[in-house]
Motif scaffolding. Sequence first.
Motif, PDB file in Angstrom:
ATOM      1  N   LEU A 109       0.853  -1.184   0.000  1.00 23.02           N
ATOM      2  CA  LEU A 109       0.000   0.000   0.000  1.00 23.02           C
ATOM      3  C   LEU A 109       0.890   1.236   0.000  1.00 23.02           C
ATOM      4  O   LEU A 109       1.760   1.375   0.867  1.00 23.02           O
ATOM      5  N   ALA A 110       0.685   2.129  -0.956  1.00 19.59           N
ATOM      6  CA  ALA A 110       1.410   3.402  -0.989  1.00 19.59           C
ATOM      7  C   ALA A 110       0.588   4.411  -0.198  1.00 19.59           C
ATOM      8  O   ALA A 110      -0.554   4.705  -0.538  1.00 19.59           O
ATOM      9  N   LEU A 111       1.196   4.913   0.892  1.00 13.50           N
ATOM     10  CA  LEU A 111       0.521   5.826   1.807  1.00 13.50           C
ATOM     11  C   LEU A 111       1.291   7.135   1.924  1.00 13.50           C
ATOM     12  O   LEU A 111       2.488   7.194   1.634  1.00 13.50           O
ATOM     13  N   GLU A 112       0.603   8.158   2.388  1.00 12.51           N
ATOM     14  CA  GLU A 112       1.231   9.450   2.627  1.00 12.51           C
ATOM     15  C   GLU A 112       2.441   9.279   3.548  1.00 12.51           C
ATOM     16  O   GLU A 112       2.366   8.603   4.574  1.00 12.51           O
ATOM     17  N   LEU A 113       3.548   9.897   3.182  1.00 11.78           N
ATOM     18  CA  LEU A 113       4.758   9.855   3.996  1.00 11.78           C
ATOM     19  C   LEU A 113       4.723  11.024   4.966  1.00 11.78           C
ATOM     20  O   LEU A 113       4.688  12.184   4.565  1.00 11.78           O
ATOM     21  N   CYS A 114       4.717  10.726   6.259  1.00 17.31           N
ATOM     22  CA  CYS A 114       4.651  11.758   7.291  1.00 17.31           C
ATOM     23  C   CYS A 114       6.046  12.265   7.628  1.00 17.31           C
ATOM     24  O   CYS A 114       7.048  11.585   7.392  1.00 17.31           O
ATOM     25  N   ASP A 115       6.106  13.458   8.205  1.00 18.40           N
ATOM     26  CA  ASP A 115       7.385  14.062   8.572  1.00 18.40           C
ATOM     27  C   ASP A 115       8.047  13.370   9.759  1.00 18.40           C
ATOM     28  O   ASP A 115       9.263  13.434   9.902  1.00 18.40           O
ATOM     29  N   ALA A 116       7.246  12.747  10.625  1.00 22.18           N
ATOM     30  CA  ALA A 116       7.794  12.111  11.824  1.00 22.18           C
ATOM     31  C   ALA A 116       6.848  11.014  12.287  1.00 22.18           C
ATOM     32  O   ALA A 116       5.663  11.013  11.943  1.00 22.18           O
ATOM     33  N   THR A 117       7.383  10.095  13.090  1.00 23.23           N
ATOM     34  CA  THR A 117       6.528   9.094  13.724  1.00 23.23           C
ATOM     35  C   THR A 117       5.904   9.720  14.964  1.00 23.23           C
ATOM     36  O   THR A 117       6.369  10.764  15.446  1.00 23.23           O
ATOM     37  N   LEU A 118       4.885   9.085  15.494  1.00 21.08           N
ATOM     38  CA  LEU A 118       4.255   9.581  16.721  1.00 21.08           C
ATOM     39  C   LEU A 118       5.283   9.609  17.859  1.00 21.08           C
ATOM     40  O   LEU A 118       5.348  10.570  18.626  1.00 21.08           O
ATOM     41  N   THR A 119       6.108   8.584  17.941  1.00 22.89           N
ATOM     42  CA  THR A 119       7.150   8.530  18.982  1.00 22.89           C
ATOM     43  C   THR A 119       8.117   9.700  18.837  1.00 22.89           C
ATOM     44  O   THR A 119       8.436  10.373  19.826  1.00 22.89           O
ATOM     45  N   GLU A 120       8.570   9.961  17.607  1.00 17.77           N
ATOM     46  CA  GLU A 120       9.491  11.083  17.381  1.00 17.77           C
ATOM     47  C   GLU A 120       8.845  12.407  17.761  1.00 17.77           C
ATOM     48  O   GLU A 120       9.493  13.272  18.350  1.00 17.77           O
ATOM     49  N   LEU A 121       7.577  12.562  17.440  1.00 24.98           N
ATOM     50  CA  LEU A 121       6.866  13.792  17.757  1.00 24.98           C
ATOM     51  C   LEU A 121       6.775  13.992  19.269  1.00 24.98           C
ATOM     52  O   LEU A 121       7.080  15.071  19.783  1.00 24.98           O
ATOM     53  N   VAL A 122       6.386  12.950  19.986  1.00 23.43           N
ATOM     54  CA  VAL A 122       6.256  13.050  21.442  1.00 23.43           C
ATOM     55  C   VAL A 122       7.621  13.327  22.079  1.00 23.43           C
ATOM     56  O   VAL A 122       7.746  14.180  22.959  1.00 23.43           O
ATOM     57  N   GLU A 123       8.660  12.620  21.621  1.00 26.07           N
ATOM     58  CA  GLU A 123       9.988  12.803  22.200  1.00 26.07           C
ATOM     59  C   GLU A 123      10.587  14.167  21.895  1.00 26.07           C
ATOM     60  O   GLU A 123      11.457  14.644  22.627  1.00 26.07           O
ATOM     61  N   SER A 124      10.133  14.829  20.848  1.00 27.31           N
ATOM     62  CA  SER A 124      10.670  16.140  20.488  1.00 27.31           C
ATOM     63  C   SER A 124       9.954  17.297  21.175  1.00 27.31           C
ATOM     64  O   SER A 124      10.400  18.437  21.077  1.00 27.31           O
ATOM     65  N   TRP A 125       8.824  17.024  21.855  1.00 27.21           N
ATOM     66  CA  TRP A 125       8.120  18.101  22.548  1.00 27.21           C
ATOM     67  C   TRP A 125       9.002  18.696  23.629  1.00 27.21           C
ATOM     68  O   TRP A 125       9.640  17.958  24.396  1.00 27.21           O
TER      69      TRP A 125
END
Length: 149
Positions: A109-125
């Motif tokens: 399945l070709a899906l939208e490529l996000c800028d970050a994973t949820l884990t990366e987002l939470v850890e960068s807050w």
Amino acid sequence: DGDGDGDGDATASSGSGSSGKSASAHGSVVKVGRLLLQSCSEKTLGWGSHGTMVFPGVLVPGRKVAVKRLLAEFYEIADKEIDLLIASDEHPSVVRYYAKEEDGTFVYLALELCDATLTELVESWPQGRGQEADVRQALALLVDGASLA
């Protein structure tokens, strides 16, 4: 919707596309129909149940995508996921679906490529004041997107 060819339309393939592998300086590149993906472990974006893996890829002619690879025996699950993604296409908390390709072993399945994973987002807050409100807002968006499933 980010990089690529700009059409953004959800499409499906009959799976009659060519499949092949070639070596590159960045690992193994696999071509399945209109998809090119790097299927080496250090490039893996994520893992799921029953052998599902997500790799960076390109939907020809040039849209950068996340390629979710499922075992072919889970074809019905892939089709159900496609139906859910198409139904929620305009929702801001749900990734977009672009295409499906198949070979004898896997469904891709070709899906939208996000800028970050949820884990990366939470850890960068940033730590400190206001973080609790940010976490509540992010969780509200996550629950809103998940409620469509």
